[in-house]
Design an enzyme around this catalytic site. Structure first.
Site, PDB file in Angstrom:
ATOM      1  N   ALA A 112       0.852  -1.192   0.000  1.00 56.51           N
ATOM      2  CA  ALA A 112       0.000   0.000   0.000  1.00 56.51           C
ATOM      3  C   ALA A 112       0.883   1.235   0.000  1.00 56.51           C
ATOM      4  O   ALA A 112       2.052   1.183   0.395  1.00 56.51           O
ATOM      5  CB  ALA A 112      -0.885   0.015   1.253  1.00 56.51           C
ATOM      6  N   TYR A 113       0.280   2.333  -0.411  1.00 54.03           N
ATOM      7  CA  TYR A 113       0.929   3.636  -0.261  1.00 54.03           C
ATOM      8  C   TYR A 113       0.560   4.103   1.145  1.00 54.03           C
ATOM      9  O   TYR A 113      -0.599   4.454   1.403  1.00 54.03           O
ATOM     10  CB  TYR A 113       0.418   4.611  -1.316  1.00 54.03           C
ATOM     11  CG  TYR A 113       1.131   5.946  -1.276  1.00 54.03           C
ATOM     12  CD1 TYR A 113       2.135   6.241  -2.195  1.00 54.03           C
ATOM     13  CD2 TYR A 113       0.819   6.897  -0.314  1.00 54.03           C
ATOM     14  CE1 TYR A 113       2.800   7.455  -2.153  1.00 54.03           C
ATOM     15  CE2 TYR A 113       1.484   8.111  -0.261  1.00 54.03           C
ATOM     16  CZ  TYR A 113       2.474   8.383  -1.185  1.00 54.03           C
ATOM     17  OH  TYR A 113       3.139   9.594  -1.133  1.00 54.03           O
TER      18      TYR A 113
ATOM     19  N   TYR B 114      -4.859   9.821   1.909  1.00 54.17           N
ATOM     20  CA  TYR B 114      -4.564   8.418   2.232  1.00 54.17           C
ATOM     21  C   TYR B 114      -5.856   7.666   2.550  1.00 54.17           C
ATOM     22  O   TYR B 114      -6.166   6.639   1.945  1.00 54.17           O
ATOM     23  CB  TYR B 114      -3.579   8.348   3.405  1.00 54.17           C
ATOM     24  CG  TYR B 114      -3.422   6.965   4.003  1.00 54.17           C
ATOM     25  CD1 TYR B 114      -2.717   5.961   3.336  1.00 54.17           C
ATOM     26  CD2 TYR B 114      -3.988   6.647   5.242  1.00 54.17           C
ATOM     27  CE1 TYR B 114      -2.580   4.693   3.890  1.00 54.17           C
ATOM     28  CE2 TYR B 114      -3.861   5.388   5.797  1.00 54.17           C
ATOM     29  CZ  TYR B 114      -3.155   4.413   5.124  1.00 54.17           C
ATOM     30  OH  TYR B 114      -3.028   3.154   5.670  1.00 54.17           O
TER      31      TYR B 114
END
Ligand SMILES: NC(=O)c1ccc[n+]([C@@H]2O[C@H](COP(=O)([O-])OP(=O)(O)OC[C@H]3O[C@@H](n4cnc5c(N)ncnc54)[C@H](OP(=O)(O)O)[C@@H]3O)[C@@H](O)[C@H]2O)c1
Length: 297
Positions: free
Chosen positions: A59-60, A124
């Site tokens: 994931a970022y 996010y």
């Protein structure tokens, strides 16, 4: 064959380690061979591994940097995981994905359940939420675990940051008005591989599909977490700093964090019979591992 992505990350490393300990056939992939920003690598990795289960720990995760890097955050948290979910659907296999407490705005005033309305406060959280929706729409056998405040004896995390800062400064200021639950990456990895074991035992069941909250048990604040870290470090000989309480307003960040993102994990216990340990119980061994790697002067 279990395909584990994001194998260089906190959760991915623990998943790979535990899968090896349990003798599970698995392929643990990291960048550059598996990169959500290079979609061709997703397909190639999938075809090479021929998995029977995919666990996505990639994931970022840079919450503040995401504010200025929407494209990369979207690739890492939405478009890339969606492609993986589509490949799982085409192959008819389950997909276990990891999401976050940051899909909530923290205004509920009580632990969130899975059916609560989401309202991310930053890029996010928004990209992770978009990923959840897309995965559920694309993949029948999707299991999404929302976790929080992940830390391990490696990687970039609050626990390591605090131990390092505590050596350099006699006084630390830590936010005391954000509530949540720390989650030790080894505990989450164990929960995920226990779910994988259940899938093997029972085959797929409709109740497995959907979102599950999966954090450590109990709750604290970042200040409470910091104090507990230094309590553990003191038992191993590290002199504790003074840890002062500050408010979120005293510590501005590019991304706004939820004030209270405690997650109710009852559904995970009901459907899979899994409860993660109390956050405080899991902290000591990880602090000790960190101090072995980097002993007090
Ligand atoms: N950390 C937390 O506090 C927290 C809280 C809530 C939820 N979560 C969720 O928990 C999961 C695991 O987090 P973590 O703490 O293990 O994260 P992490 O330590 O930051 O690891 C992230 C992993 O994803 C990889 N990655 C990043 N961008 C990628 C891309 N474009 N393509 C492919 N791989 C990429 C990283 O590779 P590199 O090593 O090459 O960068 C790394 O292997 C994530 O889904 C995260 O959103 C984490």
């Amino acid at each position: 064959m279990i395909l584990i992505t994001g194998a260089s990350g906190q959760l991915g490393r623990e998943l790979s380690k535990l899968a090896a300990e349990r003798g599970l056939e698995h392929a643990a992939l990291s960048r550059p061979e598996f990169d959500f920003e290079k979609p061709e690598t997703i397909e190639a990795a999938f075809q090479a591994a021929k998995p029977t289960l995919v666990i996505n720990a990639a994931a970022y995760t840079a919450v503040d940097a995401a504010e200025a890097n929407v494209e990369a955050a979207t690739a890492g948290n939405h478009a890339g995981p969606l492609r993986l979910a589509q490949l799982c659907e085409a192959a008819g296999i389950p997909f276990i994905h990891v999401s976050t407490d940051y899909v909530f705005d923290g205004e509920k005033g009580a632990p969130y359940v899975e059916s609560d309305a989401t309202a991310p406060t930053g890029v996010y959280g928004a990209t992770k939420r978009a990923g959840e929706i897309a995965i559920l729409a694309a993949c029948t056998k999707a299991i999404i675990l929302r976790t929080a405040w992940v830390y391990a004896a490696h990687g970039k995390n609050f626990c390591r940051t605090m131990l390092g800062a505590g050596r350099r400064f006699p006084t630390l200021r830590v936010v005391a008005d954000q509530h949540g639950t720390p989650t030790a990456a080894p505990d989450l990895a164990r929960a995920i591989l226990d779910i994988a074991a259940r899938l093997t035992q029972t085959g797929w069941r409709p109740e497995y599909r959907g979102i599950f909250h999966a954090t450590g048990t109990g709750e604290t604040t970042w200040h409470g977490f910091a104090c507990a870290i230094f309590e553990e470090a003191a038992t191993a000989g590290q002199k504790p700093p003074e840890v002062q309480q500050i408010t979120t307003a005293d510590w501005p960040t590019p991304a706004r964090r939820p004030a209270d993102s405690r997650l109710d994990c009852t559904k995970l216990a009901q459907v899979f019979g899994i409860t993660l340990p109390h956050w405080r119980a899991s902290l000591g061994p990880i602090v000790k591992q960190l101090l072995v790697l980097d002993p007090p002067a």
